[in-house]
Design a protein around this motif. Structure first.
Motif, short mmCIF file in Angstrom:
data_model
loop_
_atom_site.label_atom_id
_atom_site.label_comp_id
_atom_site.label_asym_id
_atom_site.label_seq_id
_atom_site.Cartn_x
_atom_site.Cartn_y
_atom_site.Cartn_z
N UNK A 72 43.48 -24.00 -46.12
CA UNK A 72 42.75 -24.46 -44.95
C UNK A 72 41.60 -25.35 -45.40
N UNK A 73 41.44 -26.49 -44.75
CA UNK A 73 40.44 -27.47 -45.20
C UNK A 73 39.03 -26.91 -45.17
N UNK A 74 38.71 -26.10 -44.17
CA UNK A 74 37.37 -25.52 -44.10
C UNK A 74 37.13 -24.53 -45.22
N UNK A 75 38.17 -23.76 -45.57
CA UNK A 75 38.04 -22.79 -46.66
C UNK A 75 37.99 -23.48 -48.02
N UNK A 76 38.64 -24.64 -48.11
CA UNK A 76 38.69 -25.36 -49.40
C UNK A 76 37.30 -25.76 -49.87
N UNK A 77 36.41 -26.08 -48.93
CA UNK A 77 35.06 -26.48 -49.33
C UNK A 77 34.14 -25.28 -49.51
N UNK A 78 34.70 -24.09 -49.35
CA UNK A 78 33.94 -22.86 -49.58
C UNK A 78 34.57 -22.03 -50.69
N UNK A 79 35.17 -22.73 -51.66
CA UNK A 79 35.67 -22.05 -52.85
C UNK A 79 37.16 -22.11 -53.08
N UNK A 80 37.97 -22.24 -52.01
CA UNK A 80 39.42 -22.21 -52.21
C UNK A 80 39.96 -23.44 -52.93
N UNK A 81 39.16 -24.50 -53.04
CA UNK A 81 39.61 -25.67 -53.79
C UNK A 81 39.74 -25.36 -55.27
N UNK A 82 39.23 -24.20 -55.69
CA UNK A 82 39.39 -23.79 -57.08
C UNK A 82 40.83 -23.52 -57.45
N UNK A 83 41.71 -23.41 -56.44
CA UNK A 83 43.14 -23.21 -56.70
C UNK A 83 43.85 -24.52 -57.03
N UNK A 84 43.16 -25.65 -56.85
CA UNK A 84 43.78 -26.96 -57.05
C UNK A 84 43.48 -27.47 -58.45
N UNK A 85 44.51 -27.97 -59.12
CA UNK A 85 44.37 -28.51 -60.48
C UNK A 85 44.74 -29.98 -60.51
N UNK A 86 44.36 -30.64 -61.59
CA UNK A 86 44.60 -32.08 -61.70
C UNK A 86 46.08 -32.43 -61.70
N UNK A 87 46.93 -31.50 -62.16
CA UNK A 87 48.36 -31.78 -62.22
C UNK A 87 49.06 -31.54 -60.89
N UNK A 88 48.33 -31.07 -59.89
CA UNK A 88 48.91 -30.83 -58.57
C UNK A 88 48.97 -32.11 -57.74
N UNK A 89 49.81 -32.08 -56.71
CA UNK A 89 49.83 -33.13 -55.69
C UNK A 89 49.37 -32.50 -54.40
N UNK A 90 48.41 -33.13 -53.73
CA UNK A 90 47.84 -32.59 -52.50
C UNK A 90 48.26 -33.44 -51.31
N UNK A 91 48.81 -32.78 -50.29
CA UNK A 91 49.17 -33.45 -49.04
C UNK A 91 48.09 -33.12 -48.02
N UNK A 92 47.44 -34.15 -47.48
CA UNK A 92 46.36 -33.96 -46.52
C UNK A 92 46.80 -34.46 -45.14
N UNK A 93 46.65 -33.62 -44.13
CA UNK A 93 47.05 -33.99 -42.78
C UNK A 93 45.83 -34.18 -41.88
N UNK A 94 45.77 -35.31 -41.22
CA UNK A 94 44.74 -35.59 -40.22
C UNK A 94 45.25 -36.69 -39.33
N UNK A 95 45.38 -36.42 -38.05
CA UNK A 95 45.92 -37.43 -37.14
C UNK A 95 45.06 -38.70 -37.16
N UNK A 96 43.76 -38.53 -37.04
CA UNK A 96 42.86 -39.68 -37.01
C UNK A 96 42.61 -40.26 -38.40
N UNK A 97 42.72 -39.41 -39.40
CA UNK A 97 42.37 -39.84 -40.75
C UNK A 97 40.87 -39.81 -40.99
N UNK A 98 40.13 -39.25 -40.02
CA UNK A 98 38.68 -39.20 -40.11
C UNK A 98 38.14 -37.78 -39.91
#
Length: 205
Positions: A72-98
């Motif tokens: 969840x994007x809100x959780x990612x900025x509160x620590x969950x982004x620690x699960x993401x590594x440089x070798x990963x590929x991240x898909x980000x969804x936002x209708x507006x892109x903003x």
């Protein structure tokens, strides 16, 4: 009158799907190749209705042999982004892109060094310009009478995700046997088991 409104909503979404299919280009090829050669995991993130769609995309990738999970994007900025590594590929969804929460994740991912795939209606948005590949879609309006509820846009995000999943399956040579390995339960698992038993029986004759 009600049946006309139902038909109108379905036609609206069908037209948007057709329009999006006609604009598939090199960005989609780039995205599939990024996923094909990913040596880590695929991480999917979003918020609101886009978040719900993101969960389904991650689940579909996992069930077809590509390790993936949703953050969840809100959780990612509160620590969950620690699960993401440089070798990963991240898909980000936002209708507006903003969407602020998604853009906050994008900033973190840039520092981590992961490749990014954006799914958005606006390739020129902040999200689109900041991603390695941009999968954009096209629609005239949402399906509700106010043109506000995420309906057509959510369907298109889901369809784009499904297109990535099924194309990746073909590229990787994913088979029924592979699918059964990850999905042995339920009626689908039983169906695949019966098909496998039948094939083995015929080979033994």
């Amino acid at each position: 009158m009600i049946h006309e409104w139902v038909r109108e909503a379905l036609q609206n979404e069908a037209n948007a799907l057709m329009s999006t299919s006609e604009q598939v280009g090199e960005e989609y090829v780039k995205a599939v190749e990024m996923l094909q050669h990913c040596t880590g995991k695929v991480v999917v993130t979003g918020i609101g209705k886009s978040g719900h769609i993101g969960k389904k995309i991650a689940a579909s990738l996992s069930s077809t042999g590509t390790p993936a999970f949703f953050v969840h994007s809100a959780e990612a900025v509160h620590g969950d982004s620690g699960m993401i590594e440089s070798k990963d590929v991240v898909i980000l969804l936002s209708n507006s892109g903003e969407t602020a929460e998604v853009l906050n994740v994008l900033n973190i991912i840039r520092k981590i060094g992961s490749q990014c795939i954006a799914i958005t209606k606006n390739p020129e948005s902040t999200l689109g310009r900041g991603s390695s590949a941009v999968l954009s879609y096209r629609y005239e309006r949402e399906a509700d009478h106010l043109g506000l509820a995420p309906t057509t846009s959510a369907l298109l995000q889901l369809a784009v995700g499904d297109a990535l999943v099924v194309t990746l399956c073909k590229v990787k040579g994913f088979t029924k046997e592979s699918f059964h390995l990850f999905h042995p339960g339920g009626s689908l698992g039983n169906q695949l088991s019966q098909a496998g038993d039948k094939a083995q029986s015929e080979q033994g004759k």
